[in-house]
Design an enzyme around this catalytic site. Structure first.
Site, short mmCIF file in Angstrom:
data_model
loop_
_atom_site.label_atom_id
_atom_site.label_comp_id
_atom_site.label_asym_id
_atom_site.label_seq_id
_atom_site.Cartn_x
_atom_site.Cartn_y
_atom_site.Cartn_z
N ALA A 185 -0.61 12.35 -3.93
CA ALA A 185 -0.90 12.44 -5.37
C ALA A 185 -0.31 13.70 -6.01
O ALA A 185 -0.47 13.91 -7.20
CB ALA A 185 -2.41 12.40 -5.59
N GLY A 215 5.59 12.82 -8.12
CA GLY A 215 6.23 11.51 -8.27
C GLY A 215 5.31 10.36 -8.63
O GLY A 215 4.49 10.46 -9.56
N VAL A 260 -1.27 13.11 6.15
CA VAL A 260 -1.62 11.77 6.66
C VAL A 260 -1.15 11.55 8.10
O VAL A 260 -1.59 10.61 8.76
CB VAL A 260 -1.09 10.63 5.75
CG1 VAL A 260 -1.70 10.69 4.36
CG2 VAL A 260 0.44 10.64 5.68
N ASN A 273 0.25 5.81 -0.82
CA ASN A 273 1.52 6.15 -1.47
C ASN A 273 2.31 7.23 -0.73
O ASN A 273 3.53 7.28 -0.83
CB ASN A 273 1.21 6.60 -2.91
CG ASN A 273 2.36 7.33 -3.55
OD1 ASN A 273 3.35 6.72 -3.95
ND2 ASN A 273 2.26 8.66 -3.63
N SER A 318 9.06 -0.92 -0.60
CA SER A 318 10.35 -0.56 -1.20
C SER A 318 11.32 -1.73 -1.08
O SER A 318 11.17 -2.57 -0.17
CB SER A 318 10.92 0.65 -0.47
OG SER A 318 12.25 0.90 -0.89
N TYR A 354 14.48 4.78 7.66
CA TYR A 354 13.63 4.69 6.47
C TYR A 354 13.36 3.22 6.13
O TYR A 354 12.21 2.83 5.87
CB TYR A 354 14.26 5.41 5.27
CG TYR A 354 13.44 5.25 4.00
CD1 TYR A 354 12.19 5.88 3.89
CD2 TYR A 354 13.85 4.42 2.97
CE1 TYR A 354 11.40 5.72 2.74
CE2 TYR A 354 13.07 4.25 1.82
CZ TYR A 354 11.85 4.90 1.72
OH TYR A 354 11.07 4.72 0.60
N PRO A 357 9.16 -0.79 -5.15
CA PRO A 357 10.17 -0.42 -6.14
C PRO A 357 11.55 -0.21 -5.51
O PRO A 357 11.67 0.10 -4.33
CB PRO A 357 9.66 0.91 -6.70
CG PRO A 357 8.45 1.29 -5.92
CD PRO A 357 8.32 0.36 -4.76
N VAL A 382 13.60 4.97 -7.98
CA VAL A 382 12.69 5.64 -8.91
C VAL A 382 13.06 7.12 -8.90
O VAL A 382 13.18 7.72 -7.82
CB VAL A 382 11.21 5.54 -8.44
CG1 VAL A 382 10.27 6.01 -9.55
CG2 VAL A 382 10.86 4.15 -7.97
N PHE A 442 11.93 12.29 -4.45
CA PHE A 442 12.32 11.53 -3.26
C PHE A 442 13.68 11.97 -2.68
O PHE A 442 13.79 12.24 -1.48
CB PHE A 442 12.34 10.05 -3.64
CG PHE A 442 12.64 9.10 -2.52
CD1 PHE A 442 11.64 8.64 -1.68
CD2 PHE A 442 13.94 8.63 -2.31
CE1 PHE A 442 11.91 7.75 -0.65
CE2 PHE A 442 14.22 7.74 -1.28
CZ PHE A 442 13.21 7.30 -0.46
P1 NAP Z 1 7.88 12.27 -4.01
O1 NAP Z 1 8.01 12.60 -5.45
O2 NAP Z 1 8.64 13.08 -3.01
O3 NAP Z 1 6.33 12.25 -3.62
C1 NAP Z 1 5.93 12.01 -2.29
C2 NAP Z 1 4.45 12.30 -2.15
O4 NAP Z 1 4.07 12.03 -0.79
C3 NAP Z 1 4.11 13.75 -2.43
O5 NAP Z 1 2.94 13.81 -3.18
C4 NAP Z 1 3.89 14.34 -1.04
O6 NAP Z 1 2.88 15.36 -1.13
C5 NAP Z 1 3.33 13.13 -0.28
N1 NAP Z 1 3.50 13.27 1.16
C6 NAP Z 1 4.64 13.31 1.88
N2 NAP Z 1 4.37 13.50 3.18
C7 NAP Z 1 3.01 13.58 3.27
C8 NAP Z 1 2.10 13.79 4.35
N3 NAP Z 1 2.54 13.96 5.62
N4 NAP Z 1 0.78 13.81 4.10
C9 NAP Z 1 0.32 13.64 2.84
N5 NAP Z 1 1.12 13.46 1.77
C10 NAP Z 1 2.45 13.42 1.99
O7 NAP Z 1 8.35 10.75 -3.73
P2 NAP Z 1 7.94 9.37 -4.46
O8 NAP Z 1 9.20 8.74 -4.87
O9 NAP Z 1 6.87 9.56 -5.47
O10 NAP Z 1 7.39 8.56 -3.20
C11 NAP Z 1 6.10 7.97 -3.16
C12 NAP Z 1 6.17 6.68 -2.34
O11 NAP Z 1 7.02 5.74 -2.99
C13 NAP Z 1 6.73 6.85 -0.92
O12 NAP Z 1 5.98 6.05 -0.03
C14 NAP Z 1 8.15 6.33 -1.05
O13 NAP Z 1 8.65 5.88 0.18
C15 NAP Z 1 7.93 5.21 -2.05
N6 NAP Z 1 9.15 4.76 -2.76
C16 NAP Z 1 9.91 5.64 -3.48
C17 NAP Z 1 11.06 5.18 -4.12
C18 NAP Z 1 11.96 6.08 -4.91
O14 NAP Z 1 13.11 5.70 -5.19
N7 NAP Z 1 11.51 7.26 -5.32
C19 NAP Z 1 11.42 3.82 -4.02
C20 NAP Z 1 10.60 2.96 -3.28
C21 NAP Z 1 9.48 3.43 -2.66
P3 NAP Z 1 2.86 16.73 -0.32
O15 NAP Z 1 4.29 17.10 0.00
O16 NAP Z 1 2.19 17.67 -1.27
O17 NAP Z 1 2.05 16.44 0.90
#
Ligand code: NAP
Length: 264
Positions: free
Chosen positions: A13, A16, A64, A90, A143, A156, A186, A189, A193
């Site tokens: 949370a 992103g 996590v 998420n 995704s 990935y 999605p 986005v 990421f």
């Molecule tokens: P983001 O902006 O990098 O955010 C990722 C979030 O995940 C951050 O809040 C991060 O928080 C948390 N996180 C990562 N590793 C973690 C861990 N070990 N324990 C707890 N929290 C963790 O990326 P996002 O694009 O919002 O990604 C969110 C989800 O959407 C992911 O599952 C990603 O695979 C999916 N997704 C993204 C896209 C895209 O293009 N962006 C497309 C499809 C799916 P902390 O670092 O503070 O722990």
């Protein structure tokens, strides 16, 4: 379905899609249980969520990947936060773009531990309470990468294919209960990421979004809210969503170059 007063547990949370989803639920008057590793970022999201109308916000530091810590954090929730209505799995990330035969073992472990095992650990800790209470909705972040593998992204993509299998398996396992299970899948986005994938290489991250209009985290939050606010007898299994300039995880249209292809 009215989301006012519902307790929503959101992993990842702090940035992103997770942060945007927290604010979207806040605007509906939900109670937010926010989890991530970076507490400084999490507290900013918590403040914004409170200002946006959240009924209450509780933040917990959580990695996590750490199964005992996940189980302990859920078990130690104060009574008023223990009854989770909606879980949004998420938290997730990608690392690097490499051919399998040249890949980094460390990157593989981090992606699999977070995106697959982390999702399972949180699910295992939260869902028994939902089953006991006979109510709950689990939303998993999938995704387009889980639908179609792209070159240099096998691991990935494999984690998101695993998410798809777990999402569908969980829905089968919960058949006969009133619980619902949804995957929001999605395409591109614009979030942190790519910065995370390329370990802070801003120029390389920016290139991913060049010449097209990506989805925003708010677009994805909107789909999550839609899925959870359907009437109680409706289960949304999957939402596959992309920018108009993306056909699938391999095919993009970029205005600047007029080319199609994948730069992820
Ligand atoms: P983001 O902006 O990098 O955010 C990722 C979030 O995940 C951050 O809040 C991060 O928080 C948390 N996180 C990562 N590793 C973690 C861990 N070990 N324990 C707890 N929290 C963790 O990326 P996002 O694009 O919002 O990604 C969110 C989800 O959407 C992911 O599952 C990603 O695979 C999916 N997704 C993204 C896209 C895209 O293009 N962006 C497309 C499809 C799916 P902390 O670092 O503070 O722990």
């Amino acid at each position: 379905m009215n989301l006012t007063g519902k307790t929503v547990f959101l992993t990842g949370a702090s940035a992103g899609i997770g942060a945007a989803t927290a604010l979207a639920f806040a605007a509906e008057g939900a109670r937010l249980l926010l989890a991530a590793r970076r507490l400084d970022k999490l507290s900013k999201v918590a403040e914004a969520a409170q200002a946006r109308g959240a009924q209450a916000v509780h933040s917990i530091p959580l990695d996590v990947r750490d199964q005992p810590a996940v189980a302990a954090a859920v078990a130690a929730l104060p009574a008023e936060w223990a009854e989770i209505d909606i879980l949004v799995n998420n938290a997730g990330l990608s690392r690097g773009l490499d051919k399998v035969h040249q890949g980094s073992i460390e990157d593989w472990d981090e992606m699999i531990d977070t995106n697959v095992k982390g999702l399972l650990y949180v699910t295992r800790a939260v869902v028994p309470g939902m089953v006991e209470r006979g109510s709950g909705h689990i939303v998993n972040l999938g995704s387009t990468a889980g639908e179609l593998t792209y070159p240099n992204g096998a691991v990935y993509c494999a984690t998101k294919a695993a998410e798809k299998a777990i999402n569908d398996g969980l829905r089968q396992d919960l058949l006969g209960t009133p619980l619902r299970v949804s995957s929001i899948d999605p395409g591109m986005v614009e979030t942190d990421f790519s910065r995370v994938r390329f370990r802070g290489d801003e120029a390389r991250a920016a290139k991913v979004y060049q010449g097209l209009q990506p989805l925003t985290p708010e677009d994805v939050a909107d789909a999550i809210l839609w899925a959870v606010s359907r009437p109680a007898h409706v289960n949304i299994a999957h939402v596959l969503m992309t920018p108009v300039a993306q056909a699938n995880s391999l095919l993009f249209h970029r205005e600047t170059t007029g080319t199609m292809g994948n730069t992820r």
